[in-house]
Write an enzyme that holds these catalytic residues in place. Structure first.
Site, PDB file in Angstrom:
ATOM      1  N   ASP A  97      44.218  62.531 -43.854  1.00 18.17           N
ATOM      2  CA  ASP A  97      45.199  63.150 -44.683  1.00 18.17           C
ATOM      3  C   ASP A  97      46.207  64.019 -43.818  1.00 18.17           C
ATOM      4  OD1 ASP A  97      46.428  64.616 -46.720  1.00 18.17           O
ATOM      5  OD2 ASP A  97      44.798  64.857 -47.789  1.00 18.17           O
ATOM      6  N   ASP A 199      50.811  63.873 -47.185  1.00 16.40           N
ATOM      7  CA  ASP A 199      50.760  64.891 -48.298  1.00 16.40           C
ATOM      8  C   ASP A 199      52.314  65.141 -48.601  1.00 16.40           C
ATOM      9  OD1 ASP A 199      49.326  67.107 -49.567  1.00 16.40           O
ATOM     10  OD2 ASP A 199      50.729  68.286 -48.387  1.00 16.40           O
ATOM     11  N   GLU A 254      51.973  60.588 -51.138  1.00 19.42           N
ATOM     12  CA  GLU A 254      51.925  61.566 -52.348  1.00 19.42           C
ATOM     13  C   GLU A 254      53.190  61.695 -52.886  1.00 19.42           C
ATOM     14  OE1 GLU A 254      49.776  65.653 -53.869  1.00 19.42           O
ATOM     15  OE2 GLU A 254      50.899  65.708 -52.114  1.00 19.42           O
ATOM     16  N   HIS A 328      41.748  66.043 -55.826  1.00 22.98           N
ATOM     17  CA  HIS A 328      41.121  67.510 -55.464  1.00 22.98           C
ATOM     18  C   HIS A 328      42.163  68.618 -56.259  1.00 22.98           C
ATOM     19  CE1 HIS A 328      44.187  66.549 -52.673  1.00 22.98           C
ATOM     20  NE2 HIS A 328      44.308  67.969 -52.303  1.00 22.98           N
ATOM     21  N   ASP A 329      43.443  68.014 -56.695  1.00 26.77           N
ATOM     22  CA  ASP A 329      44.270  68.816 -57.480  1.00 26.77           C
ATOM     23  C   ASP A 329      44.414  68.829 -58.744  1.00 26.77           C
ATOM     24  OD1 ASP A 329      45.596  69.861 -54.879  1.00 26.77           O
ATOM     25  OD2 ASP A 329      46.672  68.044 -54.785  1.00 26.77           O
TER      26      ASP A 329
HETATM   27  O1  TEU Z   1      49.721  68.370 -53.349  1.00 31.10           O
HETATM   28  C1  TEU Z   1      50.899  68.701 -53.714  1.00 31.10           C
HETATM   29  C2  TEU Z   1      51.034  68.838 -55.129  1.00 31.10           C
HETATM   30  O2  TEU Z   1      51.854  68.121 -55.706  1.00 31.10           O
HETATM   31  C3  TEU Z   1      50.154  69.598 -55.680  1.00 31.10           C
HETATM   32  O3  TEU Z   1      49.939  70.846 -55.087  1.00 31.10           O
HETATM   33  C4  TEU Z   1      50.689  70.070 -57.123  1.00 31.10           C
HETATM   34  O4  TEU Z   1      51.899  70.566 -57.046  1.00 31.10           O
HETATM   35  C5  TEU Z   1      49.467  70.989 -57.847  1.00 31.10           C
HETATM   36  O5  TEU Z   1      48.377  70.730 -57.287  1.00 31.10           O
HETATM   37  C6  TEU Z   1      49.546  70.495 -58.998  1.00 31.10           C
HETATM   38  O6  TEU Z   1      49.901  71.599 -60.048  1.00 31.10           O
HETATM   39  C7  TEU Z   1      49.626  68.694 -51.861  1.00 31.10           C
HETATM   40  C8  TEU Z   1      47.929  68.572 -51.787  1.00 31.10           C
HETATM   41  O7  TEU Z   1      47.254  67.701 -52.255  1.00 31.10           O
HETATM   42  C9  TEU Z   1      47.524  70.147 -52.202  1.00 31.10           C
HETATM   43  O8  TEU Z   1      46.064  70.330 -52.112  1.00 31.10           O
HETATM   44  C10 TEU Z   1      48.096  71.180 -51.545  1.00 31.10           C
HETATM   45  O9  TEU Z   1      47.855  72.395 -51.866  1.00 31.10           O
HETATM   46  C11 TEU Z   1      49.713  70.740 -51.373  1.00 31.10           C
HETATM   47  O10 TEU Z   1      49.995  69.440 -51.032  1.00 31.10           O
HETATM   48  C12 TEU Z   1      50.240  71.657 -50.293  1.00 31.10           C
HETATM   49  O11 TEU Z   1      49.984  71.123 -49.021  1.00 31.10           O
END
Ligand code: TEU
Ligand code: CA
Length: 555
Positions: A97, A199, A254, A328-329
């Site tokens: 990642d 990311d 992403e 995980h989000d």
């Molecule tokens: O996620 C980006 C992202 O779009 C999410 O954070 C989203 O905005 C939110 O979780 C949904 O409401 C990536 C990673 O996967 C995340 O864990 C990080 O916090 C983020 O980038 C910042 O690096």
């Protein structure tokens, strides 16, 4: 075949919550190594492990302060090298990642940058004067709430952070930044990994001059100036030529809130940018418009519409989807899109079948294969995620009661997916021997239990992974939505030469009669590849049970 990864299944590990071996309550690299046999048994090809680089952990590793070292929280570089070797023995490869949109404010570049306006690193980030009235340089908002600008007294300017204020956005216009990033990618690629998950990579290019967005922030209508910016394709193509191409790396970007048109461009093979993309439109099926932090009920129509749109568009335009319902989000998909109480197993299998029948590379998030559910924490003290805590504050500030705010968090918080993996039914579920960093979900689910039951969710995934390797129709076939207007059933067909796949999923808790399409009315020609109710016979009209799902193959 060059694109072996199209038939592959990727397993996402959130290392903090996977397996703790030194009993400090936090998962570690050694823990991943211990579970490689389990992953091999499941049949996965690639492991995406979320960031384990040195980090102050304000956003659990997505705030990197040293890209070239492993955080001692997880182990050492030797442990990491062993992980690569041990995985390889089982034909499993690593996908790192990589966070190139921002660094931690504790990264040495930012520390330098902050010192003075003429520091050589100043231009690595976005620094701007406040407006004469003392307000932020523009109206952009952070994805975690509030303004995207943080004022810094030292030099009396503000820096841009599209996420937490400890995550400062890198200025990709600066050639040195781009070269530093290629170096980082190269360093890890040379260790023998097979790819990268990039990311928020659609945010790298910002409209020059950083103009105000048409309507306030990314949650308003109209396009924001920090998604799919003017140079994004140029940057990704350059990254591809510099690093990905020669090492034959598999890459997934992403692409939260990128348009379908842009997603196609990112992933078309001849453009040489990325192998595939994560789109998030279907994840908004329980949003109120673009607003996440609400109690809006799940809409199957929205889920179907966005998935069908991407399926058709990517197939016709020869792009490539990364298929997922969980990460995980996101809260746990079966809690969100189905029924995790009365029909937990059926729901978990229904989602697996509905997703794995589509075209793209399939992703499983840890715990999904054993049907883990939301944790539904009922005290704010149990939440650890920076986004959730900020959302809670905002909800309270805008007039919600604590109870109302908590109900929303129970549905939407990322912590729902981050509770420790449940390996067995011992006190800390075999994750650790002490209280973990985030509370454990107290239910009875465990990998051990799943493995001992031949009808479990685990074995459904194991078979689905295998079908995708065995039958080309999964990777090659076209996609056709059937009964698109139906509010309870998600039905689609895949077509490849003379072959057909039919996926029928009842996303309701009702019995529903469904008249089979003409082509599937000769039962002897149809092979039931999967049925989450163990159905052995078909008829012209099916009485579908609650959350029933079928995967049919017609040769
Ligand atoms: O996620 C980006 C992202 O779009 C999410 O954070 C989203 O905005 C939110 O979780 C949904 O409401 C990536 C990673 O996967 C995340 O864990 C990080 O916090 C983020 O980038 C910042 O690096
Ligand atoms: Ca540990």
């Amino acid at each position: 075949m060059n694109d072996w990864w199209k038939k592959a299944t990727v397993y996402e590990i959130y290392p903090r919550s996977f397996k703790d071996t030194n009993n400090d309550g936090i998962g570690d690299i050694q823990g991943i190594i211990e579970k490689l046999d389990y992953l091999e048994n499941l049949g996965i090809d690639l492991l995406w492990v979320t960031p384990m680089y040195v980090s102050p952990q304000h956003d659990n590793g997505y705030d990197i302060s040293d890209y070239y070292a492993i955080d001692p929280l997880y182990g050492t570089m030797e442990d990491f090298d062993r992980l690569i070797q041990e995985a390889k023995k089982r034909n499993i490869y690593l996908m790192m990642d990589m966070v190139l949109n921002h660094t931690s404010i504790e990264h040495k570049w930012f520390k330098e940058s902050r010192k003075s306006k003429d520091n050589p690193y100043r231009d690595y980030y976005f620094w701007k004067d406040l407006k004469p009235d003392g307000s932020a340089p523009n109206n952009w908002t952070s994805r975690f709430g509030g303004s995207a600008w943080k004022y810094d007294e030292k030099t009396e300017q503000a820096y841009l952070h599209l996420f937490d204020e400890t995550q400062a956005d890198l200025n990709w216009e600066n050639e040195n930044v781009r070269n530093e990033c290629y170096k980082i990618l190269d360093f890890w690629a040379k260790k023998g990994i097979k790819g990268f998950r990039l990311d928020v990579v659609n945010l790298l290019s910002k409209t020059p001059g950083l103009p105000d967005d048409p309507v306030l922030g990314p949650t308003g209508d109209g396009r924001t100036h920090n998604v799919d910016g003017p140079k994004i394709h140029e940057y990704l193509h350059a990254m591809n030529q510099e690093v990905f191409k020669s090492m034959q790396l598999v890459t997934v970007g992403e692409m939260s809130s990128s348009t379908p048109e842009q997603c196609l461009l990112y992933s078309q093979e001849e453009r040489e940018e990325l192998s595939m993309i994560f789109s998030f439109h279907h994840m908004k099926s329980d949003y109120k418009g673009k607003a996440k932090w609400t109690n809006e009920p799940f809409s199957l129509e929205k889920l179907k519409a966005s998935q069908s749109l991407f399926q058709e568009k990517m197939h016709k335009g020869k792009g490539w989807n990364a298929l997922f319902y969980s990460n995980h989000d996101q809260p746990r998909a079966l809690s969100r899109f189905a029924d995790d109480r009365m029909y937990r197993q059926e729901s978990a299998k229904l989602l697996a079948i509905t997703l794995f029948g589509q075209q793209g590379t399939t992703f499983i998030y840890q715990g999904e294969e054993i049907g883990m559910t939301n944790a539904y924490f009922s005290s704010i003290d149990d939440y650890k995620d920076t986004e959730s805590l900020a959302a809670y504050e905002e909800l309270i500030a805008s007039g919600f009661s604590e109870r109302e705010a908590l109900i929303i968090l129970q549905q939407k918080s990322r912590d729902n997916a981050r509770t420790p993996m449940q390996w067995d039914n011992s006190i800390y579920k075999g994750f650790s021997t002490r209280e973990p960093w985030l509370r454990i979900n107290p239910d009875e689910i465990s990998a051990e239990k799943e493995m001992s039951d031949e009808n479990s969710v685990f074995y459904t995934y194991q078979r689905l992974i295998a079908y995708r390797k065995k039958y080309p129709i999964f990777t090659e076939g076209s996609y056709r939505a059937l009964d698109a207007e139906n509010k309870e059933l998600f039905i689609y067909e895949r077509l490849y030469n003379e072959e057909k796949l039919l996926i029928i999923s009842n996303f309701s808790n009702k019995n529903i009669h469904y008249k089979m399409p003409a082509d599937y009315r000769e039962p002897h020609r149809i092979n039931i590849l999967e049925s989450n109710y163990g159905r052995e016979n078909l008829s012209a009209t099916l009485e579908l049970k609650p959350y029933e799902s079928l995967l049919l193959f017609r040769e």
